[in-house]
Motif scaffolding. Structure first.
Motif, PDB file in Angstrom:
ATOM      1  N   ASP A 146       0.856  -1.187   0.000  1.00 22.36           N
ATOM      2  CA  ASP A 146       0.000   0.000   0.000  1.00 22.36           C
ATOM      3  C   ASP A 146       0.887   1.230   0.000  1.00 22.36           C
ATOM      4  N   MET A 147       0.487   2.248  -0.776  1.00 23.98           N
ATOM      5  CA  MET A 147       1.285   3.465  -0.912  1.00 23.98           C
ATOM      6  C   MET A 147       0.474   4.690  -0.539  1.00 23.98           C
ATOM      7  N   ALA A 148       1.175   5.716  -0.072  1.00 28.01           N
ATOM      8  CA  ALA A 148       0.552   7.006   0.220  1.00 28.01           C
ATOM      9  C   ALA A 148       1.528   8.114  -0.131  1.00 28.01           C
ATOM     10  N   THR A 149       0.983   9.286  -0.429  1.00 29.50           N
ATOM     11  CA  THR A 149       1.806  10.438  -0.802  1.00 29.50           C
ATOM     12  C   THR A 149       1.479  11.630   0.088  1.00 29.50           C
ATOM     13  N   PRO A 189       2.605  16.017   0.046  1.00 25.41           N
ATOM     14  CA  PRO A 189       1.464  16.633   0.722  1.00 25.41           C
ATOM     15  C   PRO A 189       0.099  16.269   0.148  1.00 25.41           C
ATOM     16  N   LEU A 190       0.009  16.022  -1.158  1.00 23.50           N
ATOM     17  CA  LEU A 190      -1.278  15.657  -1.721  1.00 23.50           C
ATOM     18  C   LEU A 190      -1.543  14.178  -1.470  1.00 23.50           C
ATOM     19  N   ALA A 191      -2.753  13.874  -1.012  1.00 21.97           N
ATOM     20  CA  ALA A 191      -3.123  12.483  -0.779  1.00 21.97           C
ATOM     21  C   ALA A 191      -3.698  11.918  -2.065  1.00 21.97           C
ATOM     22  N   ILE A 192      -2.853  11.310  -2.877  1.00 18.07           N
ATOM     23  CA  ILE A 192      -3.265  10.797  -4.172  1.00 18.07           C
ATOM     24  C   ILE A 192      -3.597   9.311  -4.035  1.00 18.07           C
ATOM     25  N   PRO A 193      -4.814   8.904  -4.371  1.00 18.14           N
ATOM     26  CA  PRO A 193      -5.142   7.478  -4.272  1.00 18.14           C
ATOM     27  C   PRO A 193      -4.339   6.666  -5.285  1.00 18.14           C
ATOM     28  N   ILE A 194      -3.668   5.639  -4.808  1.00 19.68           N
ATOM     29  CA  ILE A 194      -2.824   4.795  -5.663  1.00 19.68           C
ATOM     30  C   ILE A 194      -3.272   3.351  -5.493  1.00 19.68           C
ATOM     31  N   GLN A 195      -3.697   2.743  -6.579  1.00 23.36           N
ATOM     32  CA  GLN A 195      -4.161   1.354  -6.552  1.00 23.36           C
ATOM     33  C   GLN A 195      -3.109   0.462  -7.191  1.00 23.36           C
ATOM     34  N   ILE A 196      -2.521  -0.423  -6.400  1.00 24.77           N
ATOM     35  CA  ILE A 196      -1.493  -1.330  -6.905  1.00 24.77           C
ATOM     36  C   ILE A 196      -2.148  -2.388  -7.794  1.00 24.77           C
ATOM     37  N   ASP A 197      -1.656  -2.503  -9.027  1.00 25.08           N
ATOM     38  CA  ASP A 197      -2.197  -3.498  -9.955  1.00 25.08           C
ATOM     39  C   ASP A 197      -1.428  -4.810  -9.907  1.00 25.08           C
ATOM     40  N   THR A 198      -0.099  -4.719  -9.938  1.00 22.08           N
ATOM     41  CA  THR A 198       0.717  -5.934  -9.914  1.00 22.08           C
ATOM     42  C   THR A 198       1.861  -5.755  -8.934  1.00 22.08           C
ATOM     43  N   LEU A 199       2.236  -6.837  -8.271  1.00 24.55           N
ATOM     44  CA  LEU A 199       3.317  -6.802  -7.293  1.00 24.55           C
ATOM     45  C   LEU A 199       4.137  -8.076  -7.426  1.00 24.55           C
ATOM     46  N   LEU A 200       5.449  -7.907  -7.553  1.00 21.87           N
ATOM     47  CA  LEU A 200       6.369  -9.042  -7.640  1.00 21.87           C
ATOM     48  C   LEU A 200       7.434  -8.887  -6.562  1.00 21.87           C
ATOM     49  N   VAL A 201       7.617  -9.916  -5.742  1.00 18.37           N
ATOM     50  CA  VAL A 201       8.623  -9.899  -4.683  1.00 18.37           C
ATOM     51  C   VAL A 201       9.604 -11.038  -4.926  1.00 18.37           C
ATOM     52  N   GLU A 202      10.887 -10.688  -4.984  1.00 17.51           N
ATOM     53  CA  GLU A 202      11.959 -11.677  -5.128  1.00 17.51           C
ATOM     54  C   GLU A 202      13.018 -11.382  -4.085  1.00 17.51           C
ATOM     55  N   ASP A 203      13.147 -12.272  -3.103  1.00 19.62           N
ATOM     56  CA  ASP A 203      14.071 -12.067  -1.981  1.00 19.62           C
ATOM     57  C   ASP A 203      13.750 -10.742  -1.302  1.00 19.62           C
ATOM     58  N   ASN A 204      14.705  -9.797  -1.314  1.00 18.14           N
ATOM     59  CA  ASN A 204      14.474  -8.517  -0.651  1.00 18.14           C
ATOM     60  C   ASN A 204      14.092  -7.423  -1.639  1.00 18.14           C
ATOM     61  N   LYS A 229      -7.635  -2.285   1.994  1.00 21.33           N
ATOM     62  CA  LYS A 229      -7.643  -1.027   2.739  1.00 21.33           C
ATOM     63  C   LYS A 229      -8.567   0.002   2.091  1.00 21.33           C
ATOM     64  N   ASP A 230      -9.302  -0.427   1.071  1.00 20.09           N
ATOM     65  CA  ASP A 230     -10.261   0.457   0.426  1.00 20.09           C
ATOM     66  C   ASP A 230     -11.547   0.485   1.256  1.00 20.09           C
ATOM     67  N   LEU A 231     -11.402   1.003   2.468  1.00 15.48           N
ATOM     68  CA  LEU A 231     -12.504   1.028   3.428  1.00 15.48           C
ATOM     69  C   LEU A 231     -12.826   2.454   3.875  1.00 15.48           C
ATOM     70  N   LEU A 232     -12.220   3.442   3.199  1.00 23.68           N
ATOM     71  CA  LEU A 232     -12.402   4.834   3.604  1.00 23.68           C
ATOM     72  C   LEU A 232     -13.579   5.493   2.909  1.00 23.68           C
ATOM     73  N   GLY A 233     -13.907   5.045   1.703  1.00 25.34           N
ATOM     74  CA  GLY A 233     -15.009   5.640   0.964  1.00 25.34           C
ATOM     75  C   GLY A 233     -14.577   6.872   0.190  1.00 25.34           C
ATOM     76  N   PRO A 234     -15.513   7.462  -0.571  1.00 26.78           N
ATOM     77  CA  PRO A 234     -15.183   8.653  -1.362  1.00 26.78           C
ATOM     78  C   PRO A 234     -15.089   9.898  -0.502  1.00 26.78           C
ATOM     79  N   TRP A 235     -14.601  10.976  -1.112  1.00 25.81           N
ATOM     80  CA  TRP A 235     -14.488  12.270  -0.466  1.00 25.81           C
ATOM     81  C   TRP A 235     -13.667  12.218   0.819  1.00 25.81           C
ATOM     82  N   GLN A 236     -12.469  11.720   0.689  1.00 24.17           N
ATOM     83  CA  GLN A 236     -11.504  11.824   1.782  1.00 24.17           C
ATOM     84  C   GLN A 236     -10.127  12.026   1.158  1.00 24.17           C
TER      85      GLN A 236
END
Length: 842
Positions: free
Chosen positions: A31-34, A36-51, A516-523
């Protein structure tokens, strides 16, 4: 790499903090956050290899583009890179934890601008100062105060061709700013206004603080189901406290539109279908946001929106046509606005729709005569985004010049985003608009700036040190969790809940099982990545990891390859299945109307496969509107409506599922049995051929051939782990006259094994009147906390004011006659009695 990480990066235009939260259940999640602007970021693909971690995410502001992240972790640090469309590739070096606040540097910088001993001015002093200032201002400078500009290129609607905000502010062509969520940006723009603009008049900074600032509370449709005015008021006060620390002084909320059509996405922002409850909640929100005084640094202006009728958009389609009678306008849609104005709301925003063929933004009938003259509103009237320009789009004005004339003639003080008011100076000089009209608007705006203390202390709301203290504070999170628990509604339970405490495996299945998409719109929270998911909430409740199985099963709208198969595999191993389904945040809110209010097909297929296992199954629903749940009512063992519950959602849901909290929420919008019933609401009229139990088999009555008239779950409905029994409805008299009061009482007994709270509801029906009256109208409620076996009395006092309504011939008045009185656990489950009211002797 598991945990919370941060990195600070410099872009060509700003300094930015990125935060990453890495978790692992069956698989890794990011999950990511930014900031000063709180920009909604939806992760589409994630690959983990070791570290090493590689992720791709959607860039919502640039369709078709992606954000790319590559990170390599050590024990306490990481390095890598991020590609952001329109910015390019940026190197990253970071460490564990949230990291420093970006506004820390501002703490020292703001000190020379602080002013001590600034006091609250009296109304007489403010009026004197405002008249003096108006006398020194040119026509163009007064009109400049009537513009609201965007703080950046980010748009809340259609893009607007205009000069940069810095130029507009320096030239005195802006009086307020929308969307400066960063306190450093507030400071920067306020400095320009104070140091460069004519007369150095400070700016108002506006934002949509709908259900929380950084600590996110349940969406308003959810918190309305608590029927708890004090908790709602506290939520708004906390939101104001957090928002004002970042420089926001003027809220574009609360939204108090009555909503009867769940297809309309903005029902998520309101209090549901009932004008009585909506009025109480409007009052609570205004009192929460504005506190005892607008001069207090931790309060913000409450703006009642959208005046008026927006919730009746035809077909539930946002921005669509509205056509209703004046009786419906006044008896259904007006009461929340009356209550908000009586509570002292300092601002009102117009609705996008038309009324009687006239766009509200141009309606002198609604804005000037009803709002200002009849209701006595003297505050600031602000247009919704682009609503002045849209008078042309409606086909009511030939061009924006004419639109500006119409809007200002209707007493619209502030034009949001667009620039139609630039024609006002010319219109005044040619005599088409009176300069007194401009003076009135500028006067109201300047008066508000004095009331907020800005004219004497322009930087009083720039408080970076308070940001650090208040944002996401533990006390605020506790309040969010408590209101979230109260907002949950239990619709069905055949014994599957609460979950067993002493063993047994739980399969947590569905796209909201660990979302974590439990906040709803307008936040616009910068802490969205720290939202507690349902999985995390159940784990925190003490359920051992080996008991808690997990499978996503499907996406929200799309199937996952092998998803159902994996869900069935873990479902087979479990003793009970928690099916976490629902809508994403962007499926509710503004511009989020839906033709279908069923759960998406991919989730339906998952649910059908799970139900076929024959295991006890609990549906946990994340949603921003009532949905059609007829299949689920027939095929699952329990249904829990959780809405969008905010920052502590997972903990609150776990409290209810495990029995640590006994659910007490009651619906404020009816859930239809079939989509074809929509709009369906409890306070409807009878018609000349009403459906009754006696005539239900006849043809020529008001009914459907293929289904019921009534909703599946009506207004006021909600179950508990307790079992409440109603008995002994009594009236102290059968008739009252004039200002006499009737006392009605009912006994409620807790026949269950758990202590719990019941919301006892009072409804009244006027059996005949000068206009047709609804079959029931909510007129009061009482909350009773009862231990197992305990009985309590809910007592109500009914008088003339409870019987009054508006009619074309008599205005607001009660009419003598017979009335039915109903008390019960919902609008459907009631006991009845009758009484008579007669007018007193004049």
């Amino acid at each position: 790499m598991i945990g919370l990480w941060h990195a600070i990066v410099e872009t060509p235009s700003m300094k930015m903090k990125l935060q990453f939260k890495v978790s692992k259940k069956a698989v890794y999640t990011l999950d990511m956050a930014t900031e000063p602007l709180a920009i909604p970021i939806q992760i589409d693909t994630l690959l983990v290899e070791d570290n090493r971690l590689t992720a791709r995410a959607k860039a919502f502001w640039m369709p078709g583009e992606e954000i790319e992240v590559r990170l390599a972790f050590q024990e306490e640090a990481f390095e890598g890179e991020i590609y952001i469309p329109a910015i390019g590739k940026l190197p990253l070096q970071g460490a564990r934890g949230r990291g420093p606040h970006l506004s820390e540097a501002l703490i020292e910088e703001i000190i020379p601008y602080r002013k001590e001993s600034v006091r609250e001015r009296s109304d007489e002093e403010i009026d004197s100062e405002v008249e003096s200032l108006l006398g020194r201002m040119t026509l163009e400078q007064k009109i400049g105060q009537m513009f609201q500009v965007l703080a950046s290129n980010f748009s809340f609607g259609n893009e607007v061709a205009t000069d940069p905000p810095e130029k507009l502010i320096a030239e005195g062509r802006a009086g307020s700013v929308l969307g400066a969520f960063d306190v450093s940006r507030v400071f920067q723009l306020q400095k320009i206004a104070v140091e460069q603009s004519p007369h150095g008049i400070p700016l108002l900074f506006n934002a949509d603080i709908i259900h929380g600032s950084q600590t996110v509370f349940p969406v308003p449709l959810a918190w309305s189901c608590s029927w708890d005015m004090e908790a709602i008021k506290e939520a708004c006060a906390i939101a104001a406290k957090e928002a004002s620390a970042s420089g926001t002084v003027y809220n574009h909320g609360p939204m108090i539109d009555i909503g009867r059509d769940p297809r309309w996405g903005r029902v998520v922002e309101g209090a549901g279908e009932d004008p009585y409850l909506g009025a109480l909640i409007a009052k609570a929100q205004v009192e929460g946001f504005q506190g005892e005084s607008l001069f207090h640094k931790e309060t913000i202006v409450a703006c009642l929106k959208h005046f008026i009728g927006y919730g009746a958009s035809e077909g539930g389609r946002d921005y669509n046509t509205v056509d209703m009678s004046e009786a419906t306008l006044r008896n259904v849609f007006l009461p929340p606005f009356q209550a908000g104005l009586e509570a002292g709301a300092a601002s009102v925003m117009n609705a996008f729709n038309i009324y009687q063929g006239v766009p509200v933004a141009a309606s002198e009938e609604l804005l000037k005569r009803l709002l200002r003259e009849e209701l006595g509103f003297e505050g600031v009237l602000i247009s919704d985004y682009g609503a002045v320009d849209e008078i042309v789009e409606h086909g009511f004005a030939e061009d924006v010049r004419e639109a500006a004339k119409m809007a200002v003639g209707a007493t619209m003080d502030i034009e949001m985003a667009t620039r139609s008011y630039e024609h006002l100076a010319e219109l005044v000089r040619e005599g088409s608009v009176a300069e007194e009209t401009i003076d009135g608007a500028a006067r109201r705006i300047l008066r508000l700036k004095y009331k907020l203390g800005l004219m004497d202390d322009p930087f009083r709301y720039v408080r970076p040190e308070k940001e650090q203290e208040y944002h996401f504070h533990e006390d605020h999170l506790r309040a969010s969790r408590e209101l979230a628990r109260k907002s949950i509604v239990l619709l069905k339970n055949d014994g599957a809940l609460p979950l067993a405490k002493d063993g047994g495996k739980i399969a947590l299945v569905g796209p909201f099982a660990d979302s974590k998409d439990l906040l709803g719109p307008w936040q616009f929270s910068r802490y969205g990545h720290e939202t507690v998911s349902l999985y995390e909430g159940l784990a925190a409740s003490g359920i051992e990891e080996e008991r808690l199985l997990f499978a996503q099963g499907s996406g929200i709208n799309d199937s996952l390859e092998g998803g159902i198969e994996e869900a069935l595999r873990i479902g087979e191993q479990a003793d009970v299945i928690v099916l976490a389904l629902g809508e994403s945040s962007d499926m509710s809110g503004e511009a989020a109307s839906r033709l279908s209010i069923h759960l998406p097909e991919a989730q339906q297929r998952l649910a059908e496969a799970i139900a076929a296992l024959g295991k006890p199954t609990v549906l946990v629903l994340t949603n921003g509107r009532p949905l059609v749940l007829d299949w689920y009512a027939a095929n699952v063992n329990a249904i829990v409506v959780t809405w969008f519950l905010g920052s502590q959602a997972g903990l609150a849901i776990a409290d209810v599922l495990t029995g640590a909290y006994n659910p007490s929420g009651k619906l404020t919008m009816s859930f239809p049995a079939h989509q074809g019933q929509v709009p369906v609401y409890y306070n409807h009229f009878l018609t000349g051929r009403p459906l009754t139990e006696a005539n239900k088999n006849l043809k020529y009555i008001s009914k459907y051939l293929d289904g019921p008239n009534d909703p599946l779950y009506p207004f006021g409905y909600g179950l508990s782990y307790s079992r409440f029994e109603y008995s002994e409805l009594k009236l102290d008299r059968s008739a009252i006259e004039g200002d006499e009061k009737l006392i009605a009482a009912v006994t409620v007994t807790n026949r269950g094994d758990a202590a719990g709270e019941e919301t006892v509801q009072l409804y009244i029906q006027d059996l005949h009147g000068s206009i047709v009256r609804p079959v029931k109208e909510l007129k009061g409620f009482r909350k009773l906390w009862l231990e197992p076996g305990e009985s309590g009395n809910a007592v109500f006092e009914i008088g003339e004011a409870d019987l009054a309504f508006w009619s074309p011939g008599k205005g607001y008045a009660a009419e003598p006659g017979r009335f039915s009185l109903y008390i019960g656990s919902s609008s459907r489950d009631v006991q009845a009695a009758e009484f008579v009211w007669t007018a007193g002797k004049s």
